[in-house]
Design a protein around this motif. Structure first.
Motif: not given
Length: 445
Positions: A31, A56, A58, A60, A69-71, A335, A337-338
């Motif tokens: 986060s 934001d 994400s 995993r 993985s998603v964000s 890290r 993004g994902t």
């Protein structure tokens, strides 16, 4: 832990719990909350005031040997996000290397690195600083116009939670001032800049000093000459030296080694640079621009001597890259993004014993490089060829400006001949002193 970090931590914890309920064997959640403000000016007038905020997260997830993985924005529903991630993982191909790090590698005792300064800088103060830097630059003889000045302030909070029981958070701030100006007229115009960027507001360079340096750097570039093609000794200004270190960083990245896309693959334990070159990566430097309490996977942070007196000791490794190379992570997961890649923290070529002035005196005749441009660096072969400008060195001193030339060599040869001066500035995440190397080819007239 402050309320800001606790909010992020609670959010990431809920996301990990949702992943477990959705059927993940393991998961980690990040986060991030950031905000920034900047003011830009030009010729004594405000051109723009920008403010931004982002919030934001994400996720995993691991299902057997499968990973996805998603964000999403912070307002997304954790259950829906987790269900989508697990569904994606179930139809993904097996990944034999990805997974959470071993628990004994996780950071437990998090140090205080003094990375956060709560100073609130108003838009009025940012405007004053940007205008002061520009005014000081324009006051230098020979400066004819401004490309603009700016001042900024921002902060970011980062939280990581895993199903293995790791939870960690830290908050960092960043402040900056910069100005760029023009000297000369028409086709004879030259441009240069100066800036200051720090973790704590009080550590920033004075706006007037920034402006004066920008003006002086620009004015001394007026009326450059072209030089004939030949073999030279090259001295790299610290700005350019940092880019040279960046090439070394890319070449010793474990991801590049795994992809066989580096000329230093297979060189572990071997001499890859002059014995005068020692390269250290230190994530625990107080107030460091690249400091962090743990890496992007929660692995404990620790300093590493990447190159010791010219001998290569380590690759930059994340968990997955380390497993692919049959090695353990060394806490350099980054890290993005994902995705978790590998990278440096506070990376530096350690200083030598001579001053830049002594180095120039020893060189006698050569090329002092202050700027490079173009994409002519091939990390697979080590070939280096870039457009350059700077100053000609005569009798051990900077004699006159030079532009519209190309310098070329091979990074392997350049590193083996490289000598560092003693002017290292550690305020940059990639830091290097003035560097000298030979021989290089200068392509000119």
């Amino acid at each position: 832990m402050d309320d800001h970090s606790q909010t992020l931590l609670d959010r990431a914890s809920r996301l990990v719990e949702a992943a477990r309920r959705a059927g993940a064997d393991a998961a980690d959640a990040v986060s991030v909350r950031s905000r920034s403000r900047a003011v830009s000016v030009r010729n004594g007038k405000v051109e723009g005031t920008d403010a931004s905020e982002s919030d934001d997260m994400s996720l995993r997830v691991f299902v057997g040997r499968k990973v996805a993985s998603v964000s999403a924005a912070a307002t997304s529903d954790p259950a829906q996000l987790a269900e989508r991630a697990v569904a994606m993982a179930k139809v993904s191909p097996d990944d034999p290397y990805n997974g959470l790090p071993d628990q004994d590698r996780l950071a437990r005792d998090l140090p205080d690195l003094d990375l956060y300064d709560a100073t609130e800088v108003s838009a009025e103060r940012l405007t004053e600083d940007a205008l002061a830097a520009e005014a000081a630059a324009l006051a230098v003889d020979g400066i004819t116009n401004s490309s603009g000045g700016s001042a900024s302030a921002g902060e970011a909070g980062f939280v990581l939670v895993t199903t293995d029981g790791f939870s960690g958070a830290y908050r960092r701030s960043r402040f900056g001032r910069s100005v760029a100006v023009i000297a000369g007229e028409g086709t004879a115009m030259e441009r240069d800049y100066e800036f200051s960027s720090r973790t704590h507001f009080a550590d920033l360079d004075d706006p007037a000093d920034i402006g004066r340096k920008a003006g002086e750097r620009t004015a001394r570039r007026i009326n450059p000459r072209k030089m004939p093609t030949g073999r030279i000794k090259a001295v790299f200004d610290p700005r350019v030296a940092r880019s040279i270190l960046g090439h070394l960083s890319g070449a010793i990245n474990g991801g590049s080694v795994a992809r066989r896309s580096t000329f230093l693959g297979g060189k572990m334990g071997q001499q890859i640079a002059n014995a005068a070159i020692t390269v250290i990566d230190d994530p625990l430097r107080p107030r460091g621009a690249g400091s962090r309490l743990f890496d992007g996977e929660g692995v404990v942070a620790a300093p590493l001597t990447m190159v010791d007196q010219g001998v290569l000791n380590h690759w930059f490794l994340s968990t997955a890259i380390g497993r692919e190379l049959e090695l353990e992570t060394n806490g350099r997961g980054v890290r993005g993004g994902t995705v978790v890649n590998a990278g440096s923290t506070n990376l530096s070529i350690e200083p030598g014993d001579v001053s830049p002035e002594q180095m120039l005196d020893a060189v006698g005749t050569g090329f002092y490089v202050t700027e490079v441009f173009g994409q002519g660096v091939n990390l697979v072969t080590g070939e280096y060829s870039r457009g350059a400008s700077g100053f000609w060195i005569e009798n051990g001193e900077l004699a006159f400006p030079v532009s519209e030339v190309t310098i070329a060599g091979n990074l392997a040869d350049m590193f083996m001949a490289m000598q560092p001066a003693n002017d290292l500035d550690r305020t940059f995440p990639t830091a290097a002193p003035t560097l000298m190397t030979e021989p290089m080819t200068l392509a000119g007239t």
